[in-house]
Design a protein around this motif. Structure first.
Motif, PDB file in Angstrom:
ATOM      1  N   ARG A 192       1.079  -0.874   0.176  1.00 51.68           N
ATOM      2  CA  ARG A 192      -0.030  -0.024   0.118  1.00 51.68           C
ATOM      3  C   ARG A 192       0.334   1.217   0.344  1.00 51.68           C
ATOM      4  N   ARG A 193       0.977   1.407  -1.175  1.00 50.12           N
ATOM      5  CA  ARG A 193       1.317   2.974  -1.070  1.00 50.12           C
ATOM      6  C   ARG A 193       0.911   4.370  -0.197  1.00 50.12           C
ATOM      7  N   LEU A 194       1.530   4.979   0.946  1.00 50.55           N
ATOM      8  CA  LEU A 194       0.957   5.923   1.314  1.00 50.55           C
ATOM      9  C   LEU A 194       2.293   6.712   1.870  1.00 50.55           C
ATOM     10  N   ASP A 195       1.663   7.933   2.179  1.00 50.36           N
ATOM     11  CA  ASP A 195       3.002   8.965   2.824  1.00 50.36           C
ATOM     12  C   ASP A 195       4.260   8.471   3.411  1.00 50.36           C
ATOM     13  N   SER A 196       3.525   8.133   4.069  1.00 53.72           N
ATOM     14  CA  SER A 196       4.668   7.434   5.368  1.00 53.72           C
ATOM     15  C   SER A 196       5.464   6.761   5.419  1.00 53.72           C
ATOM     16  N   THR A 197       5.032   5.859   4.556  1.00 55.57           N
ATOM     17  CA  THR A 197       5.432   4.679   4.041  1.00 55.57           C
ATOM     18  C   THR A 197       6.629   4.308   2.922  1.00 55.57           C
ATOM     19  N   SER A 198       5.704   5.329   2.586  1.00 55.71           N
ATOM     20  CA  SER A 198       7.119   5.484   0.926  1.00 55.71           C
ATOM     21  C   SER A 198       7.647   7.103   1.089  1.00 55.71           C
ATOM     22  N   ALA A 199       8.466   7.747   1.841  1.00 58.34           N
ATOM     23  CA  ALA A 199       8.719   8.730   2.048  1.00 58.34           C
ATOM     24  C   ALA A 199       8.491  10.337   1.025  1.00 58.34           C
ATOM     25  N   PHE A 200       6.986  10.126   1.340  1.00 61.91           N
ATOM     26  CA  PHE A 200       5.902  11.129   0.418  1.00 61.91           C
ATOM     27  C   PHE A 200       6.345  10.637  -0.977  1.00 61.91           C
ATOM     28  N   PHE A 201       5.656   9.748  -1.264  1.00 66.72           N
ATOM     29  CA  PHE A 201       5.672   8.797  -2.342  1.00 66.72           C
ATOM     30  C   PHE A 201       6.824   9.578  -3.745  1.00 66.72           C
ATOM     31  N   THR A 202       8.354   9.329  -2.692  1.00 66.78           N
ATOM     32  CA  THR A 202       9.486   9.281  -3.346  1.00 66.78           C
ATOM     33  C   THR A 202      10.124   7.964  -3.211  1.00 66.78           C
ATOM     34  N   ASP A 203       8.868   6.704  -3.752  1.00 67.81           N
ATOM     35  CA  ASP A 203       9.135   5.512  -4.171  1.00 67.81           C
ATOM     36  C   ASP A 203       9.547   4.856  -5.825  1.00 67.81           C
ATOM     37  N   ALA A 204      10.278   4.158  -5.347  1.00 67.81           N
ATOM     38  CA  ALA A 204       9.670   4.204  -7.421  1.00 67.81           C
ATOM     39  C   ALA A 204      10.226   2.199  -7.300  1.00 67.81           C
ATOM     40  N   ILE A 205       8.776   2.013  -8.099  1.00 68.63           N
ATOM     41  CA  ILE A 205       8.389   0.457  -7.306  1.00 68.63           C
ATOM     42  C   ILE A 205       8.205   0.521  -8.997  1.00 68.63           C
ATOM     43  N   PRO A 206       8.979  -0.821  -9.792  1.00 66.89           N
ATOM     44  CA  PRO A 206       8.823  -0.887 -10.912  1.00 66.89           C
ATOM     45  C   PRO A 206       7.265  -1.678 -11.872  1.00 66.89           C
ATOM     46  N   ALA A 207       7.355  -0.914 -12.755  1.00 66.87           N
ATOM     47  CA  ALA A 207       5.613  -0.896 -13.403  1.00 66.87           C
ATOM     48  C   ALA A 207       5.361  -2.377 -14.095  1.00 66.87           C
ATOM     49  N   SER A 208       6.947  -3.421 -13.717  1.00 64.33           N
ATOM     50  CA  SER A 208       6.709  -4.690 -14.078  1.00 64.33           C
ATOM     51  C   SER A 208       6.624  -5.169 -12.880  1.00 64.33           C
ATOM     52  N   ALA A 209       6.543  -4.674 -11.120  1.00 62.62           N
ATOM     53  CA  ALA A 209       5.976  -5.868 -10.184  1.00 62.62           C
ATOM     54  C   ALA A 209       5.389  -6.697 -10.571  1.00 62.62           C
ATOM     55  N   ILE A 210       5.387  -7.883  -9.614  1.00 60.51           N
ATOM     56  CA  ILE A 210       4.141  -8.575  -8.990  1.00 60.51           C
ATOM     57  C   ILE A 210       2.887  -8.058  -8.364  1.00 60.51           C
ATOM     58  N   HIS A 211       2.396  -8.130  -7.437  1.00 61.69           N
ATOM     59  CA  HIS A 211       1.520  -7.896  -6.656  1.00 61.69           C
ATOM     60  C   HIS A 211       0.923  -8.728  -5.448  1.00 61.69           C
ATOM     61  N   LEU A 212       1.336  -9.033  -4.569  1.00 60.72           N
ATOM     62  CA  LEU A 212       0.480 -10.508  -4.343  1.00 60.72           C
ATOM     63  C   LEU A 212      -0.109  -9.764  -3.135  1.00 60.72           C
ATOM     64  N   LYS A 213      -1.494  -9.918  -3.213  1.00 58.59           N
ATOM     65  CA  LYS A 213      -2.142 -10.154  -1.800  1.00 58.59           C
ATOM     66  C   LYS A 213      -2.924 -11.271  -1.073  1.00 58.59           C
ATOM     67  N   ALA A 214      -3.632 -10.746  -0.286  1.00 59.49           N
ATOM     68  CA  ALA A 214      -4.160 -11.871   0.589  1.00 59.49           C
ATOM     69  C   ALA A 214      -4.858 -12.997   0.021  1.00 59.49           C
ATOM     70  N   SER A 215      -5.709 -12.461  -0.877  1.00 61.69           N
ATOM     71  CA  SER A 215      -6.210 -13.389  -2.174  1.00 61.69           C
ATOM     72  C   SER A 215      -6.019 -13.249  -3.954  1.00 61.69           C
ATOM     73  N   SER A 216      -5.729 -12.506  -4.008  1.00 57.25           N
ATOM     74  CA  SER A 216      -5.561 -11.788  -4.838  1.00 57.25           C
ATOM     75  C   SER A 216      -3.954 -11.959  -5.825  1.00 57.25           C
ATOM     76  N   VAL A 217      -4.035 -11.882  -6.976  1.00 50.98           N
ATOM     77  CA  VAL A 217      -2.966 -11.464  -7.266  1.00 50.98           C
ATOM     78  C   VAL A 217      -2.666 -10.537  -8.551  1.00 50.98           C
ATOM     79  N   THR A 218      -2.012  -9.687  -8.853  1.00 52.28           N
ATOM     80  CA  THR A 218      -2.171  -8.897 -10.429  1.00 52.28           C
ATOM     81  C   THR A 218      -0.299  -8.920 -11.026  1.00 52.28           C
ATOM     82  N   ILE A 219      -0.306  -9.675 -12.200  1.00 52.71           N
ATOM     83  CA  ILE A 219       0.903  -9.880 -13.258  1.00 52.71           C
ATOM     84  C   ILE A 219       0.980  -9.021 -14.087  1.00 52.71           C
ATOM     85  N   GLY A 220       1.067  -8.162 -14.401  1.00 55.75           N
ATOM     86  CA  GLY A 220       0.525  -7.272 -15.540  1.00 55.75           C
ATOM     87  C   GLY A 220      -0.720  -6.535 -15.625  1.00 55.75           C
TER      88      GLY A 220
END
Length: 564
Positions: free
Chosen positions: A284-312
């Motif tokens: 989850r991208r929040l100001d307090s966990t991303s240094a005010f959205f200065t993170d750079a998560i690659p667009a190709s990242a695979i996102h795993l959640k509790a009951s779903s996965v997003t791949i592209g």
């Protein structure tokens, strides 16, 4: 079997693994309280107020897996709602049981005490619907279905739930199932899981720099062990957000540090931002966990959640995170040794002297004090900034409110973690301003003869706020209590060991000495001394909150970075 409604609810809580219930008695929940007293289990832990009880249930659930809180209608519920909202924000499963108005009064439309006296119905129920995953108003007709539904929802989704128990039905007997409640995960779709695992392995097998990035779900859903196994098998470095500190063994050569956008170590940024197959868990991208959205998560990242996965562009629903990780472990082939991220080594604690105690020395000395398996509770603000930078030994748990950030949380949470794991060593890091919000819960900790370590920084106020705005403003000052006298005031049979330290050597003597009881250490520091990360964060908060023409640009408006 025939069973009263109250005893059925208590039985189900026990079957779900709950061994303690926190809260405050009130006339609308006393019938239920008497059943708890007569039954003798779960154990009742009365707190000084409902807010502290909600913090304790939250801390308990983070260690134990599920927590419970009992309050009374209106006044008790609204006192607790801040803590329940925090549990919702931080993904912590707590069952909030509210003793509510008797059904007969509701049917007659009577205006009762502990209400808004406006004839309205369901006011507080609707309020809690905003900060809980599920709600129910119990009746003799629905109690069996609704109790099971709410407990399972809390456990499966790792979110709080709200249950209203009318004060005149707890003793009514109903037919209840003989079978115990079983905490089973939501069903997964095997076909989709296999397709998802195949797609992930295809990406991993072709990747040159795969990596993991863990948010709090890795801890809440209990998959840290699977992540560690998969990382070891494939030699994948693992970074964590500040919400998941201690979610991966920090002594492992694969640990890539805490990722916080541009505030991260360069090696950590390289691992995350240059990864060609980044696996995120619960991100989850929040100001307090991303240094005010200065993170750079690659667009190709695979996102795993509790009951779903997003791949592209593909999304896989009904895929259980624990089952998916187990499947990936089974299907993957061991990789040859990869070059581990070169993380900066922790600085050795300097030799203590008679110099005044500083933040820099304080946190290095305390880092050396930690042991494997400790439960570390860090209050939001200075304590969280300092403790997040410590390298934790293996097996530690780290409790903080990095997202919700309600100051005073940590004192109540400490009570909860002590109940959840009394065999472990518990260490609280807190500041004077935050401590003053919930200090009275120290009395409950003493009453139950718990023996944590409490390290309190006394620097005359809200340091995190001074770093944002109001360096010398009166609104950031707090009363200068005699903190080490509080255990004696709170407990007549007090056996706490209390120390006030002002120099490096003072602190080291306390850390080196043997201790048997609760240890309370008040550390005196300059009010403008602060961890560098906190000052940088404070300046970023000011710019985000107030904009380019805000008051933070007035000379001496906040703690300057040069004075760190």
């Amino acid at each position: 079997m025939k069973q009263s409604i109250g005893n059925f609810l208590l039985r189900r809580l026990e079957e779900a693994g709950i061994r303690h219930i926190f809260g405050v008695p009130g006339d609308y929940n006393l019938e239920f309280m008497q059943q708890l007293e007569d039954r003798g289990a779960p154990a009742w832990i009365g707190t000084c107020n409902e807010l502290n009880g909600s913090y304790a249930a939250d801390g308990y659930a983070r260690i134990h897996g599920l927590g419970a809180l009992a309050v009374t209608n209106g006044v008790g519920a609204l006192s607790a709602i801040n803590g329940i909202a925090g549990a919702y924000s931080e993904r912590v499963p707590v069952v909030c049981i509210c003793g509510s108005l008797p059904l007969r009064s509701l049917e007659r439309g009577e205006m009762m005490h502990h209400t808004l006296a406006d004839g309205g119905r369901g006011n507080f129920y609707r309020m809690f619907a905003e900060v809980t995953a599920a709600q129910a108003e119990l009746s003799p007709e629905n109690v069996v279905v609704e109790v099971d539904r709410l407990i399972l929802t809390a456990w499966r989704r790792k979110l709080p739930v709200y249950l209203e128990l009318p004060s005149d039905i707890a003793y009514i007997e109903i037919d209840t199932p003989d079978e115990p409640l079983r905490l089973t995960p939501a069903p997964t779709n095997r076909e989709r899981l296999e397709a998802c695992a195949k797609a992930i392995l295809g990406r991993l097998n072709s990747a040159k720099s795969p990596a993991f990035l863990l948010d709090c779900d890795a801890d809440r859903f209990g998959v840290s062990r699977q992540v560690e196994q998969l990382a070891e098998k494939l030699q994948i470095p693992v970074a964590v957000l500040n919400t998941c500190k201690a979610g991966f063994t920090e002594t492992s050569p694969l640990f890539a540090g805490v990722y916080l956008g541009i505030a991260s170590a360069e090696a950590t940024r390289q691992v995350v931002e240059k990864s060609d197959c980044l696996l995120t868990i619960g991100l989850r991208r929040l100001d307090s966990t991303s240094a005010f959205f200065t993170d750079a998560i690659p667009a190709s990242a695979i996102h795993l959640k509790a009951s779903s996965v997003t791949i592209g562009l593909d999304n896989y629903q009904a895929v259980s995170l624990p089952e998916l990780l187990e499947d990936l472990i089974d299907r993957s082939k061991s990789a040859s040794k990869r070059r581990a991220p070169t993380m900066p080594l922790p600085l050795a604690a300097p030799v203590p002297s008679q110099a005044p105690l500083t933040q820099a020395h304080y946190w290095k000395a305390l880092e050396k004090f930690l042991r494997p398996g400790d439960v570390v509770i860090a209050e939001d603000g200075t304590s969280n900034s300092g403790a997040t930078e410590m390298r934790l030994p293996s097996g530690c748990s780290f409790i903080t409110q990095a997202v919700w950030g309600s100051i005073g949380y940590s004192v109540g949470a400490l009570l909860g973690t002590l109940c959840a794991a009394p065999e472990r060593r518990h260490i609280l890091f807190v500041g004077d301003g935050s401590f003053q919000l919930t200090a009275q819960e120290l009395s409950t900790i003493l009453r139950h003869d718990f023996k944590p370590y409490i390290f309190l920084i006394n620097n005359r106020g809200y340091t995190i706020e001074r770093a944002i705005l109001g360096k010398n403003a009166r609104y950031n000052d707090v009363a200068n209590w005699r903190y080490t006298d509080l255990p004696s005031a709170f407990c007549r049979e007090n056996t706490a060991e209390c120390y006030t330290v002002a120099t490096e050597e003072d602190l080291q003597r306390v850390l080196d000495a043997p201790h048997k009881g609760l240890v309370f250490v008040e550390a005196l520091m300059d009010k403008d001394d602060s961890p560098v990360s906190l000052i940088r964060g404070g300046h970023a908060f000011a710019d985000s909150d107030f904009g380019p023409t805000g008051p933070q640009f007035v000379p001496d408006a906040n703690i300057p970075l040069l004075r760190s």
